[in-house]
Design an enzyme around this catalytic site. Structure first.
Site, PDB file in Angstrom:
ATOM      1  N   GLY A 163     -29.221  10.958  89.423  1.00 11.97           N
ATOM      2  CA  GLY A 163     -30.025  11.849  90.250  1.00 11.97           C
ATOM      3  C   GLY A 163     -31.179  11.147  90.928  1.00 11.97           C
ATOM      4  O   GLY A 163     -31.843  11.700  91.794  1.00 11.97           O
ATOM      5  N   ARG A 164     -31.444   9.918  90.512  1.00  2.89           N
ATOM      6  CA  ARG A 164     -32.536   9.170  91.160  1.00  2.89           C
ATOM      7  C   ARG A 164     -32.219   7.686  91.212  1.00  2.89           C
ATOM      8  O   ARG A 164     -33.109   6.850  91.210  1.00  2.89           O
ATOM      9  CB  ARG A 164     -33.857   9.408  90.445  1.00  2.89           C
ATOM     10  CG  ARG A 164     -33.842   9.171  88.953  1.00  2.89           C
ATOM     11  CD  ARG A 164     -35.244   9.228  88.449  1.00  2.89           C
ATOM     12  NE  ARG A 164     -35.298   9.401  87.002  1.00  2.89           N
ATOM     13  CZ  ARG A 164     -36.414   9.364  86.296  1.00  2.89           C
ATOM     14  NH1 ARG A 164     -37.547   9.122  86.904  1.00  2.89           N
ATOM     15  NH2 ARG A 164     -36.395   9.544  85.004  1.00  2.89           N
ATOM     16  N   ARG A 168     -21.153   5.054  81.184  1.00  2.00           N
ATOM     17  CA  ARG A 168     -21.722   5.707  79.998  1.00  2.00           C
ATOM     18  C   ARG A 168     -20.638   6.443  79.236  1.00  2.00           C
ATOM     19  O   ARG A 168     -19.567   6.716  79.794  1.00  2.00           O
ATOM     20  CB  ARG A 168     -22.784   6.728  80.459  1.00  2.00           C
ATOM     21  CG  ARG A 168     -23.858   6.093  81.330  1.00  2.00           C
ATOM     22  CD  ARG A 168     -24.399   7.112  82.342  1.00  2.00           C
ATOM     23  NE  ARG A 168     -25.215   6.446  83.353  1.00  2.00           N
ATOM     24  CZ  ARG A 168     -26.538   6.393  83.365  1.00  2.00           C
ATOM     25  NH1 ARG A 168     -27.210   7.012  82.411  1.00  2.00           N
ATOM     26  NH2 ARG A 168     -27.206   5.759  84.304  1.00  2.00           N
ATOM     27  N   ASP A 203     -37.033  15.211  92.514  1.00  2.00           N
ATOM     28  CA  ASP A 203     -37.417  14.411  93.687  1.00  2.00           C
ATOM     29  C   ASP A 203     -36.705  13.062  93.846  1.00  2.00           C
ATOM     30  O   ASP A 203     -36.895  12.368  94.846  1.00  2.00           O
ATOM     31  CB  ASP A 203     -38.938  14.205  93.714  1.00  2.00           C
ATOM     32  CG  ASP A 203     -39.444  13.443  92.493  1.00  2.00           C
ATOM     33  OD1 ASP A 203     -38.615  12.986  91.681  1.00  2.00           O
ATOM     34  OD2 ASP A 203     -40.677  13.296  92.353  1.00  2.00           O
ATOM     35  N   GLY A 204     -35.921  12.660  92.866  1.00  2.00           N
ATOM     36  CA  GLY A 204     -35.205  11.377  93.000  1.00  2.00           C
ATOM     37  C   GLY A 204     -36.117  10.170  92.852  1.00  2.00           C
ATOM     38  O   GLY A 204     -35.725   9.045  93.165  1.00  2.00           O
ATOM     39  N   ASP A 263     -25.199  10.443  77.663  1.00  2.00           N
ATOM     40  CA  ASP A 263     -25.302   9.845  79.010  1.00  2.00           C
ATOM     41  C   ASP A 263     -26.212   8.627  79.000  1.00  2.00           C
ATOM     42  O   ASP A 263     -26.284   7.903  79.999  1.00  2.00           O
ATOM     43  CB  ASP A 263     -25.808  10.875  80.025  1.00  2.00           C
ATOM     44  CG  ASP A 263     -27.101  11.549  79.584  1.00  2.00           C
ATOM     45  OD1 ASP A 263     -27.108  12.151  78.511  1.00  2.00           O
ATOM     46  OD2 ASP A 263     -28.104  11.430  80.304  1.00  2.00           O
ATOM     47  N   ASN A 264     -26.903   8.409  77.879  1.00  2.00           N
ATOM     48  CA  ASN A 264     -27.728   7.200  77.779  1.00  2.00           C
ATOM     49  C   ASN A 264     -27.074   6.141  76.897  1.00  2.00           C
ATOM     50  O   ASN A 264     -27.734   5.221  76.430  1.00  2.00           O
ATOM     51  CB  ASN A 264     -29.117   7.551  77.244  1.00  2.00           C
ATOM     52  CG  ASN A 264     -29.967   8.286  78.287  1.00  2.00           C
ATOM     53  OD1 ASN A 264     -29.677   8.211  79.484  1.00  2.00           O
ATOM     54  ND2 ASN A 264     -30.980   8.989  77.848  1.00  2.00           N
ATOM     55  N   LYS A 290     -33.532   2.772  90.047  1.00  2.00           N
ATOM     56  CA  LYS A 290     -34.138   3.969  89.465  1.00  2.00           C
ATOM     57  C   LYS A 290     -35.332   4.325  90.343  1.00  2.00           C
ATOM     58  O   LYS A 290     -36.201   3.470  90.580  1.00  2.00           O
ATOM     59  CB  LYS A 290     -34.578   3.680  88.024  1.00  2.00           C
ATOM     60  CG  LYS A 290     -34.875   4.940  87.221  1.00  2.00           C
ATOM     61  CD  LYS A 290     -34.974   4.617  85.731  1.00  2.00           C
ATOM     62  CE  LYS A 290     -35.199   5.870  84.906  1.00  2.00           C
ATOM     63  NZ  LYS A 290     -35.266   5.588  83.470  1.00  2.00           N
TER      64      LYS A 290
HETATM   65  P1  AMP Z   1     -32.837  10.700  82.027  1.00  2.00           P
HETATM   66  O1  AMP Z   1     -33.620  11.615  81.140  1.00  2.00           O
HETATM   67  O2  AMP Z   1     -33.691   9.737  82.821  1.00  2.00           O
HETATM   68  O3  AMP Z   1     -31.707  10.023  81.341  1.00  2.00           O
HETATM   69  O4  AMP Z   1     -32.209  11.671  83.140  1.00  2.00           O
HETATM   70  C1  AMP Z   1     -31.411  12.787  82.861  1.00  2.00           C
HETATM   71  C2  AMP Z   1     -30.834  13.309  84.149  1.00  2.00           C
HETATM   72  O5  AMP Z   1     -31.846  13.813  85.013  1.00  2.00           O
HETATM   73  C3  AMP Z   1     -30.085  12.258  84.964  1.00  2.00           C
HETATM   74  O6  AMP Z   1     -29.011  12.888  85.603  1.00  2.00           O
HETATM   75  C4  AMP Z   1     -31.138  11.817  85.948  1.00  2.00           C
HETATM   76  O7  AMP Z   1     -30.601  11.212  87.093  1.00  2.00           O
HETATM   77  C5  AMP Z   1     -31.847  13.109  86.245  1.00  2.00           C
HETATM   78  N1  AMP Z   1     -33.237  12.944  86.696  1.00  2.00           N
HETATM   79  C6  AMP Z   1     -34.293  12.624  85.906  1.00  2.00           C
HETATM   80  N2  AMP Z   1     -35.417  12.547  86.644  1.00  2.00           N
HETATM   81  C7  AMP Z   1     -35.066  12.812  87.929  1.00  2.00           C
HETATM   82  C8  AMP Z   1     -35.784  12.890  89.160  1.00  2.00           C
HETATM   83  N3  AMP Z   1     -37.096  12.684  89.228  1.00  2.00           N
HETATM   84  N4  AMP Z   1     -35.072  13.185  90.271  1.00  2.00           N
HETATM   85  C9  AMP Z   1     -33.759  13.400  90.221  1.00  2.00           C
HETATM   86  N5  AMP Z   1     -33.030  13.347  89.097  1.00  2.00           N
HETATM   87  C10 AMP Z   1     -33.668  13.067  87.953  1.00  2.00           C
HETATM   88 MG    MG Z   2     -30.335   8.793  81.530  1.00  2.00          MG
END
Ligand code: AMP
Ligand code: MG
Length: 478
Positions: free
Chosen positions: A91-92, A185, A124-125, A254-255, A112
């Site tokens: 998502g980002r 993943r 916001d990506g 997913d991690n 990232k």
């Molecule tokens: P994470 O907790 O970083 O492993 O992210 C979990 C999910 O949320 C993943 O699909 C990320 O790409 C998405 N995500 C986290 N933060 C953002 C952000 N600021 N904008 C878009 N997607 C996000």
């Molecule tokens: Mg992640």
């Protein structure tokens, strides 16, 4: 002059699997590009010399994304805190090229904070500068402590104001690029199962084995061998995290990388005392990913992976393989803890007793986990071999008055173990202590201090000097 990052040995590895696995996206354009960190230590494996890559090259390639590579936002789902979530995916970030390293391995550039994608879901990506700094530090700390991990290749501040719930806002923005062995993943497989695509599960698994486990690809039935190797690698990974006192914080499927390397470091933390219930993420209210639950969480994630993989190999076979997780884990955990205590090998019963006695000592006294190992390293001397009172004297400042007798017991045990070695071996023990215990303090407070200097004064000196010291773990031998 051509940007040297443009001329690396790129391979359309994941892209060649077809567009079921990703969405092609556009990077964001940013108002500013300030390169704060370039990880020159990662350049040799790419076949690059530091001098060949200027800061401008880094910014063009990893901040403005002026390369010819496709930007692939990868599709994946995952179990988050035990619940299946089909609304995940990059998502980002995106996969920005896969490069054949000079060591023969394939490496991913994964971004990232590089803009929104079809998986952003109204977010916001973007990545906050603090998030980037913390992830960069995690990768370097873990790497230099001997734990397989992705590492930050480039960290560029991008000049936007971000609104964040978990940070003072507006927060500064950044884009980072991580270099890792793979961005596939467990959740990449889970998504294919969700859409009932056994054909794609098989295609992805074949790809993963051929790419990341090539020695198994030659075997007549590589699938169970792959699962065995992955179980082993994940058990080793979490065993090492536990030994160095690292708490990942968000061990969702997913991690979890398919190569058994750690990555995606958000709210991670290091334990301060040996507190099994310590949790890193403030939102982990039930302690699902607490320090002590990490091995179980990883084992559970491996079990979840069995569902998609069962479309390709028998579930019962994988269940039997997973039974060996505790053994692999204990071996890795105790092995690493023994190294931190100075020993490469000990007879199994002494090893178990030393680990048990030490953990009990740490639990009861609640002395700082890292300071204990640091003191052992700093104070160790040949005198310890001859008399346990020297050990007690040297370590006594670590504990309070009433805990001196507990310390004395531990020192006597340690002395007894030393007594089973020759004087020559004592020197090696001292070297192990220096090799396996970091010179820097890996406490959360140390990371916070580094961040505060950046936040308040835009002072990157503490960040740079921390990394500098991390890379030279053994000043005694310099
Ligand atoms: P994470 O907790 O970083 O492993 O992210 C979990 C999910 O949320 C993943 O699909 C990320 O790409 C998405 N995500 C986290 N933060 C953002 C952000 N600021 N904008 C878009 N997607 C996000
Ligand atoms: Mg992640």
């Amino acid at each position: 002059m051509t940007n040297p990052f443009q001329t690396l040995s790129y391979e359309p590895a994941l892209e060649s699997l077809g567009n079921e696995f990703f969405d092609i996206v556009q990077p964001a354009t940013f108002p500013q590009h300030i390169l704060h960190f370039r990880n020159d230590a990662l350049l040799p494996v790419l076949g690059l010399k530091s001098e060949a890559a200027s800061n401008r090259h880094f910014i063009e390639f990893f901040g403005r994304f002026q390369g010819t590579q496709s930007c692939l936002a990868l599709r994946y789902h995952g179990h988050q805190f035990g619940q299946y979530n089909p609304y995940l995916g990059d998502g980002r970030g995106f996969l920005y090229g896969q490069v054949r390293g000079v060591d023969g391995h394939l490496y991913d550039f994964g971004t990232k904070g590089s803009g929104t994608t079809p998986h952003s879901h109204a977010k916001d990506g973007r990545l906050s500068l603090k998030g980037a700094v913390r992830e960069a530090l995690a990768g370097e700390i873990l790497h230099y402590l001997g734990v397989p991990t992705s590492r930050c290749l480039s960290l560029i501040e991008t000049g936007e104001d971000l609104q964040r719930d978990d940070e003072p806002s507006p927060a500064r923005s950044a884009v980072m690029v991580r270099q890792s062995r793979s961005h596939i993943r467990f959740g990449t497989f889970e998504r294919l199962d969700y859409y009932d695509r056994p054909d794609l599960i098989k295609a992805l698994l074949d790809f993963a084995i051929a790419c990341y486990y090539p020695e198994l690809w030659k075997e007549p039935n590589p699938y169970p061998l792959f699962y065995t190797e992955l179980v082993k690698r994940v058990a080793q990974l979490v065993g090492r995290w536990m030994a160095i006192g690292f708490c990942h914080g968000v061990l969702n499927t997913d991690n979890m990388s398919i190569v058994g390397e750690g990555f995606d470091y958000g709210p991670y933390a290091f334990i301060e005392t040996y507190n099994p219930y310590f949790t890193a993420a403030s939102f982990d209210r039930l302690g699902r990913y607490s320090y002590r639950n990490q091995p179980n969480a990883c084992r559970w994630n491996l079990e979840m992976l069995q569902r998609p993989l069962s479309k390709v190999m028998p579930l019962s076979e994988m269940a039997a393989i997973l039974e060996s997780f505790p053994e692999f884990y204990t071996q890795a955990y105790e092995g690493m803890l023994l190294k931190k205590l100075g020993f490469l090998t000990l007879p199994p019963s002494s090893a178990r007793d030393l680990v048990g006695t030490t953990l009990e000592f740490l639990l009861i006294t609640r002395i700082n986990y890292h300071q204990f190992f640091d003191a052992l390293k700093q104070k160790f001397s040949k005198h310890w071999y001859h008399n346990s009172t020297h050990i007690v004297e040297d370590l006594s400042p670590l504990v309070s008055g009433e805990q001196q007798s507990i310390l004395k017991n531990w020192c006597e045990f340690y002395h007894w173990i030393l007594g089973k070695h020759t004087l020559e071996e004592i020197e090696q023990i001292e070297q192990q202590l220096w090799a396996y215990n970091p010179t820097v303090t890996v406490a959360n407070s140390a990371i916070e201090i580094i961040w505060e200097a950046i936040d308040r004064e835009n002072d990157w000196q503490p960040f740079n000097s921390f990394l500098q010291r991390l890379r030279h773990p053994n000043p005694k031998n310099e």
